[in-house]
Design a protein around this motif. Sequence first.
Motif, PDB file in Angstrom:
ATOM      1  N   VAL A   5       0.870  -1.173   0.056  1.00  0.00           N
ATOM      2  CA  VAL A   5      -0.012   0.062  -0.022  1.00  0.00           C
ATOM      3  C   VAL A   5       0.973   1.330   0.050  1.00  0.00           C
ATOM      4  O   VAL A   5       1.676   1.486   0.801  1.00  0.00           O
ATOM      5  CB  VAL A   5      -0.933   0.048   1.216  1.00  0.00           C
ATOM      6  N   LEU A   6       0.656   2.098  -0.992  1.00  0.00           N
ATOM      7  CA  LEU A   6       1.273   3.414  -1.000  1.00  0.00           C
ATOM      8  C   LEU A   6       2.908   3.107  -1.322  1.00  0.00           C
ATOM      9  O   LEU A   6       3.659   3.880  -0.675  1.00  0.00           O
ATOM     10  CB  LEU A   6       1.227   4.429   0.060  1.00  0.00           C
ATOM     11  N   ARG A   7       3.193   1.908  -1.678  1.00  0.00           N
ATOM     12  CA  ARG A   7       4.449   1.779  -1.902  1.00  0.00           C
ATOM     13  C   ARG A   7       5.595   1.526  -0.610  1.00  0.00           C
ATOM     14  O   ARG A   7       6.770   1.480  -0.737  1.00  0.00           O
ATOM     15  CB  ARG A   7       5.353   2.460  -3.054  1.00  0.00           C
ATOM     16  N   VAL A   8       4.745   1.787   0.661  1.00  0.00           N
ATOM     17  CA  VAL A   8       5.549   1.885   1.892  1.00  0.00           C
ATOM     18  C   VAL A   8       5.119   0.664   2.572  1.00  0.00           C
ATOM     19  O   VAL A   8       5.908   0.015   3.247  1.00  0.00           O
ATOM     20  CB  VAL A   8       5.286   3.213   2.416  1.00  0.00           C
ATOM     21  N   PHE A   9       3.804   0.355   2.859  1.00  0.00           N
ATOM     22  CA  PHE A   9       3.297  -0.640   3.811  1.00  0.00           C
ATOM     23  C   PHE A   9       3.200  -1.926   3.112  1.00  0.00           C
ATOM     24  O   PHE A   9       2.388  -1.915   2.080  1.00  0.00           O
ATOM     25  CB  PHE A   9       2.152   0.044   4.378  1.00  0.00           C
ATOM     26  N   LYS A  10       3.831  -2.992   3.554  1.00  0.00           N
ATOM     27  CA  LYS A  10       3.696  -4.284   3.055  1.00  0.00           C
ATOM     28  C   LYS A  10       2.819  -5.169   4.095  1.00  0.00           C
ATOM     29  O   LYS A  10       3.062  -5.038   5.206  1.00  0.00           O
ATOM     30  CB  LYS A  10       4.983  -4.697   2.871  1.00  0.00           C
ATOM     31  N   ILE A  11       2.072  -5.932   3.590  1.00  0.00           N
ATOM     32  CA  ILE A  11       1.415  -7.329   4.583  1.00  0.00           C
ATOM     33  C   ILE A  11       1.874  -8.460   3.741  1.00  0.00           C
ATOM     34  O   ILE A  11       1.232  -8.476   2.485  1.00  0.00           O
ATOM     35  CB  ILE A  11       0.113  -6.845   4.703  1.00  0.00           C
ATOM     36  N   ARG A  12       2.305  -9.441   4.413  1.00  0.00           N
ATOM     37  CA  ARG A  12       2.552 -10.653   3.812  1.00  0.00           C
ATOM     38  C   ARG A  12       1.259 -11.485   4.469  1.00  0.00           C
ATOM     39  O   ARG A  12       1.202 -11.479   5.662  1.00  0.00           O
ATOM     40  CB  ARG A  12       3.692 -11.048   4.144  1.00  0.00           C
ATOM     41  N   ALA A  13       0.473 -12.162   3.639  1.00  0.00           N
ATOM     42  CA  ALA A  13      -0.397 -13.271   4.183  1.00  0.00           C
ATOM     43  C   ALA A  13      -0.284 -14.538   3.677  1.00  0.00           C
ATOM     44  O   ALA A  13       0.114 -14.354   2.295  1.00  0.00           O
ATOM     45  CB  ALA A  13      -1.890 -12.511   3.708  1.00  0.00           C
ATOM     46  N   ARG A  14      -0.605 -15.349   4.352  1.00  0.00           N
ATOM     47  CA  ARG A  14      -0.680 -16.919   3.730  1.00  0.00           C
ATOM     48  C   ARG A  14      -2.039 -17.425   4.298  1.00  0.00           C
ATOM     49  O   ARG A  14      -2.119 -17.555   5.646  1.00  0.00           O
ATOM     50  CB  ARG A  14       0.678 -17.554   4.431  1.00  0.00           C
ATOM     51  N   SER A  15      -2.493 -18.093   3.647  1.00  0.00           N
ATOM     52  CA  SER A  15      -3.969 -18.533   3.959  1.00  0.00           C
ATOM     53  C   SER A  15      -3.722 -20.393   3.641  1.00  0.00           C
ATOM     54  O   SER A  15      -3.411 -20.791   2.548  1.00  0.00           O
ATOM     55  CB  SER A  15      -4.965 -18.128   3.021  1.00  0.00           C
ATOM     56  N   VAL A  16      -4.340 -21.084   4.379  1.00  0.00           N
ATOM     57  CA  VAL A  16      -4.443 -22.460   4.106  1.00  0.00           C
ATOM     58  C   VAL A  16      -5.946 -22.977   4.356  1.00  0.00           C
ATOM     59  O   VAL A  16      -6.306 -22.598   5.466  1.00  0.00           O
ATOM     60  CB  VAL A  16      -3.303 -23.171   5.038  1.00  0.00           C
ATOM     61  N   VAL A  17      -6.421 -23.276   3.328  1.00  0.00           N
ATOM     62  CA  VAL A  17      -7.817 -23.996   3.584  1.00  0.00           C
ATOM     63  C   VAL A  17      -7.752 -25.618   3.483  1.00  0.00           C
ATOM     64  O   VAL A  17      -7.331 -26.166   2.591  1.00  0.00           O
ATOM     65  CB  VAL A  17      -8.854 -23.452   2.430  1.00  0.00           C
ATOM     66  N   THR A  18      -8.258 -26.065   4.483  1.00  0.00           N
ATOM     67  CA  THR A  18      -8.043 -27.661   4.707  1.00  0.00           C
ATOM     68  C   THR A  18      -9.711 -27.993   4.618  1.00  0.00           C
ATOM     69  O   THR A  18     -10.522 -27.900   5.225  1.00  0.00           O
ATOM     70  CB  THR A  18      -7.554 -28.188   5.930  1.00  0.00           C
ATOM     71  N   CYS A  19      -9.790 -28.974   3.597  1.00  0.00           N
ATOM     72  CA  CYS A  19     -11.141 -29.672   3.315  1.00  0.00           C
ATOM     73  C   CYS A  19     -11.346 -31.125   3.666  1.00  0.00           C
ATOM     74  O   CYS A  19     -10.225 -31.932   3.022  1.00  0.00           O
ATOM     75  CB  CYS A  19     -11.774 -29.385   2.134  1.00  0.00           C
ATOM     76  N   SER A  20     -11.927 -31.712   4.238  1.00  0.00           N
ATOM     77  CA  SER A  20     -12.278 -33.238   4.517  1.00  0.00           C
ATOM     78  C   SER A  20     -13.479 -33.837   3.624  1.00  0.00           C
ATOM     79  O   SER A  20     -14.431 -32.976   3.722  1.00  0.00           O
ATOM     80  CB  SER A  20     -12.407 -33.600   6.054  1.00  0.00           C
ATOM     81  N   VAL A  21     -13.222 -34.572   3.108  1.00  0.00           N
ATOM     82  CA  VAL A  21     -14.480 -35.326   2.137  1.00  0.00           C
ATOM     83  C   VAL A  21     -14.165 -36.933   2.318  1.00  0.00           C
ATOM     84  O   VAL A  21     -12.905 -37.480   2.201  1.00  0.00           O
ATOM     85  CB  VAL A  21     -14.275 -34.564   0.730  1.00  0.00           C
TER      86      VAL A  21
END
Length: 192
Positions: free
Chosen positions: A155-171
Amino acid sequence: MAEINRKKPALICCGVLLAVVVVLAVVFVALYFTVFRPRSPRVVATIVDTRVSGFALLPAPVLNLTFDVAVTAYNPNLAAFQYGEVVTVVRYHGDGVGQAVVPAGEIGARASAAVRTAVEVDAVRVVSSPYFPMEGIAGALPFETATTVAGKAVVLRVFKIRARSVVTCSVTVYPLRKESTPPQCISTVHVG
């Protein structure tokens, strides 16, 4: 007295400059915490379809199984979210029996993106599992899919956010009936 009068305009100028800096800092901090604050993306992965195109126990065990997985991500930031490869892994009792990779991409500011992929299950690994003989005869095979999306928003070439999402499904797949249970999914997001 004349010396004090000469320093007075300099003190006023410094005071005004300090006040402007303080006001700008307050405005900048307020904008950061309200409008420009980086937020983690929302990722939802679900198993859309389970296709069983072949199943037999005799003369040799055969299993042709494909999971169609849909990944939808929403980016709430005012900047694009760049993500790396989206990896979906299928496990049978903890052992990896299939994997699909979707190439890296980008989600625009305050936009959504949907990615679909098909994961073919490695029948040899499932059939060679010590759990398969009993579950194959019973006709119910439990699988788990895990989809990982990782990236960053700037954001605005200054603020960085790193995110990692893991979605686990059982079937649970019933290959004799060529059906499956609705997936039960849990999503976790790691920010930072």
